[in-house]
Scaffold this motif. Structure first.
Motif, PDB file in Angstrom:
ATOM      1  N   MET A 147       1.010  -1.691   0.171  1.00  0.00           N
ATOM      2  CA  MET A 147       0.071   0.045   0.306  1.00  0.00           C
ATOM      3  C   MET A 147       0.484   1.622   0.432  1.00  0.00           C
ATOM      4  SD  MET A 147      -2.780   0.920   2.528  1.00  0.00           S
ATOM      5  CE  MET A 147      -4.391   2.755   2.901  1.00  0.00           C
ATOM      6  N   HIS A 148       2.149   1.299   0.902  1.00  0.00           N
ATOM      7  CA  HIS A 148       3.371   2.228   1.128  1.00  0.00           C
ATOM      8  C   HIS A 148       3.836   2.463  -0.775  1.00  0.00           C
ATOM      9  CE1 HIS A 148       3.298   3.835   5.205  1.00  0.00           C
ATOM     10  NE2 HIS A 148       3.590   2.993   4.780  1.00  0.00           N
ATOM     11  N   ALA A 149       3.831   1.717  -1.482  1.00  0.00           N
ATOM     12  CA  ALA A 149       4.566   1.664  -2.581  1.00  0.00           C
ATOM     13  C   ALA A 149       2.907   2.336  -3.741  1.00  0.00           C
ATOM     14  CB  ALA A 149       4.633   0.012  -3.033  1.00  0.00           C
TER      15      ALA A 149
ATOM     16  N   LEU B 254      11.397  -2.134  12.727  1.00  0.00           N
ATOM     17  CA  LEU B 254      10.253  -1.434  12.829  1.00  0.00           C
ATOM     18  C   LEU B 254      11.224   0.187  12.479  1.00  0.00           C
ATOM     19  CD1 LEU B 254       8.256  -2.335  15.799  1.00  0.00           C
ATOM     20  CD2 LEU B 254       7.304  -2.773  13.456  1.00  0.00           C
ATOM     21  N   GLY B 255      12.515  -0.185  12.503  1.00  0.00           N
ATOM     22  CA  GLY B 255      12.927   0.881  12.408  1.00  0.00           C
ATOM     23  C   GLY B 255      13.739   1.227  11.036  1.00  0.00           C
TER      24      GLY B 255
ATOM     25  N   ASN C 136       9.058   3.285   4.601  1.00  0.00           N
ATOM     26  CA  ASN C 136       8.190   4.008   4.411  1.00  0.00           C
ATOM     27  C   ASN C 136       6.673   4.602   4.976  1.00  0.00           C
ATOM     28  OD1 ASN C 136       6.941   1.773   3.029  1.00  0.00           O
ATOM     29  ND2 ASN C 136       7.880   0.124   4.416  1.00  0.00           N
ATOM     30  N   PHE C 137       7.619   5.245   6.527  1.00  0.00           N
ATOM     31  CA  PHE C 137       6.472   6.260   6.968  1.00  0.00           C
ATOM     32  C   PHE C 137       7.358   7.511   7.269  1.00  0.00           C
ATOM     33  CE2 PHE C 137       3.893   2.632   9.132  1.00  0.00           C
ATOM     34  CZ  PHE C 137       2.641   3.187   8.458  1.00  0.00           C
ATOM     35  N   ASN C 138       8.453   7.489   7.172  1.00  0.00           N
ATOM     36  CA  ASN C 138       9.564   8.744   7.451  1.00  0.00           C
ATOM     37  C   ASN C 138       9.321   9.559   5.945  1.00  0.00           C
ATOM     38  OD1 ASN C 138       9.177   8.401  10.108  1.00  0.00           O
ATOM     39  ND2 ASN C 138      12.224   7.852  10.290  1.00  0.00           N
ATOM     40  N   PRO C 139       9.070   8.881   5.065  1.00  0.00           N
ATOM     41  CA  PRO C 139       9.188   9.790   3.736  1.00  0.00           C
ATOM     42  C   PRO C 139       8.080   9.321   2.743  1.00  0.00           C
ATOM     43  CG  PRO C 139      10.270   7.413   3.239  1.00  0.00           C
ATOM     44  CD  PRO C 139      10.085   7.071   4.775  1.00  0.00           C
ATOM     45  N   LEU C 140       6.788   8.867   3.840  1.00  0.00           N
ATOM     46  CA  LEU C 140       5.644   8.849   3.325  1.00  0.00           C
ATOM     47  C   LEU C 140       5.501  10.976   4.002  1.00  0.00           C
ATOM     48  CD1 LEU C 140       2.666   9.026   2.310  1.00  0.00           C
ATOM     49  CD2 LEU C 140       1.911   7.614   4.212  1.00  0.00           C
ATOM     50  N   VAL C 141       5.530  10.603   5.680  1.00  0.00           N
ATOM     51  CA  VAL C 141       5.391  12.141   6.356  1.00  0.00           C
ATOM     52  C   VAL C 141       5.837  13.316   5.626  1.00  0.00           C
ATOM     53  CG1 VAL C 141       5.331  13.313   7.930  1.00  0.00           C
ATOM     54  CG2 VAL C 141       4.552  10.855   8.037  1.00  0.00           C
ATOM     55  N   ARG C 142       7.438  12.880   5.152  1.00  0.00           N
ATOM     56  CA  ARG C 142       8.179  14.631   4.692  1.00  0.00           C
ATOM     57  C   ARG C 142       7.763  14.884   3.487  1.00  0.00           C
ATOM     58  NH1 ARG C 142      12.783  10.801   6.111  1.00  0.00           N
ATOM     59  NH2 ARG C 142      13.366  12.323   8.256  1.00  0.00           N
ATOM     60  N   ARG C 143       7.050  13.704   2.322  1.00  0.00           N
ATOM     61  CA  ARG C 143       6.268  13.750   0.664  1.00  0.00           C
ATOM     62  C   ARG C 143       5.458  14.728   1.538  1.00  0.00           C
ATOM     63  NH1 ARG C 143       6.206  11.385  -4.021  1.00  0.00           N
ATOM     64  NH2 ARG C 143       5.953  13.429  -5.553  1.00  0.00           N
TER      65      ARG C 143
ATOM     66  N   ASP D 290       5.085   7.183  16.314  1.00  0.00           N
ATOM     67  CA  ASP D 290       6.154   7.395  15.453  1.00  0.00           C
ATOM     68  C   ASP D 290       5.494   8.678  13.785  1.00  0.00           C
ATOM     69  OD1 ASP D 290       4.573   5.756  13.759  1.00  0.00           O
ATOM     70  OD2 ASP D 290       5.498   4.063  14.208  1.00  0.00           O
ATOM     71  N   SER D 291       5.987   8.323  12.353  1.00  0.00           N
ATOM     72  CA  SER D 291       5.027   9.099  12.180  1.00  0.00           C
ATOM     73  C   SER D 291       5.141  10.830  12.198  1.00  0.00           C
ATOM     74  CB  SER D 291       3.859   8.167  11.299  1.00  0.00           C
ATOM     75  OG  SER D 291       4.018   7.244  10.853  1.00  0.00           O
ATOM     76  N   GLY D 292       6.426  10.784  12.842  1.00  0.00           N
ATOM     77  CA  GLY D 292       5.825  12.879  13.127  1.00  0.00           C
ATOM     78  C   GLY D 292       5.330  12.599  15.044  1.00  0.00           C
TER      79      GLY D 292
END
Length: 263
Positions: free
Chosen positions: A34-36, A81-82, A88-95, A145-147
């Motif tokens: 789903m992330h992809a 998890l790191g 996945n999650f960190n790049p999504l938040v940044r994007r 997480d995720s910010g």
């Protein structure tokens, strides 16, 4: 466009794109696949010329965060998890935060774990009256997480942020609005209409300036006033040479509605 877990609709007239997380039977919780799909969808939206984005969920929830069934709990083969967050999650938040267009979260139903923080990573968060936000991480021995550890205290202060994170208690949409966690609560049946109307309005604005506003506001949380003043100067210099600035001034002088192009 229809994918397995992501649905994308682009309204050519309004230039508004809507991304719907579409795993309603799993409360739209994320898998790696789903992330992809979402990364590809955001790439396509940015290149399509869309001028505003709505992010919402299908069914009775916005997003329940990570799908635990997509992880391994086998002894000696536990999911890192790191690495999962880093990929996945960190790049999504940044994007979402760096997209050069306004991003509106339309939260329907539950927003839990990373799903709650995904909604907060958007520029403007709307919520249906029946929806709620849960920092559920502590219930399985994790941290937000995720910010979440940044976005929560930035929006509502440390006392309330710690209270939500340490208890994992559910926060109603109305309390989230009252606390300043989100922009607005609307009646459930009005959520889609309100989000669409707001996105259409923002799509007609000078989106280059909107991108600069996003950048400047977020930079202010990590740097000194002196550096922020310099950033404001630099961004204003760039915008002062833009076509939209010239159009905005001309429209003001001529007492007419401006026709912004995002350039």
């Amino acid at each position: 466009m229809l994918n397995e877990a992501i649905r994308v609709d682009l309204d050519a007239a309004s230039q508004v794109a809507t991304v719907t997380l579409h795993r309603p039977d799993k409360l739209n919780s994320f898998t790696r696949a789903m992330h992809a799909e979402l990364r590809a969808a955001l790439d396509n939206i940015e290149s399509s010329g869309a001028r505003a984005l709505i992010l919402t969920g299908a069914g009775r929830g916005f997003c329940a965060g990570q799908d635990l069934a997509d992880l391994s709990f086998e002894p000696g083969a536990m999911t890192d998890l790191g690495a999962l967050i880093d990929e996945n999650f960190n790049p999504l938040v940044r994007r979402l935060q760096n997209l050069p267009l306004p991003v509106i979260a339309a939260v329907n139903g539950i927003a839990a774990g990373a799903g709650a923080n995904l909604a907060l990573a958007c520029d403007i968060t709307l919520a249906a009256r029946s929806s709620s936000f849960v920092q559920s991480f502590v219930k399985i021995g994790l941290i937000p997480d995720s910010g979440g550890t940044a976005l929560l205290p930035q929006r509502i202060g440390m006392a309330r942020a710690l209270g939500l994170a340490l208890t994992g208690d559910k926060l109603s949409a109305e309390d989230a609005e009252r606390w300043g966690l989100i922009w607005q609560v609307v009646d459930d049946q009005q959520l889609t209409e309100t989000a669409t109307r707001l996105a259409s309005r923002l799509a007609q604005q000078p989106t280059r300036a909107i991108a600069a506003i996003k950048r400047a506001m977020r930079a202010s949380t990590t740097q000194t006033l002196d550096r922020q003043l310099d950033l404001e100067r630099d961004l204003q210099r760039e915008l002062g040479a833009s076509r939209d600035y010239a159009e905005g001034v001309a429209a003001f002088i001529e007492k007419r509605a401006p026709r912004f192009e995002g350039r």
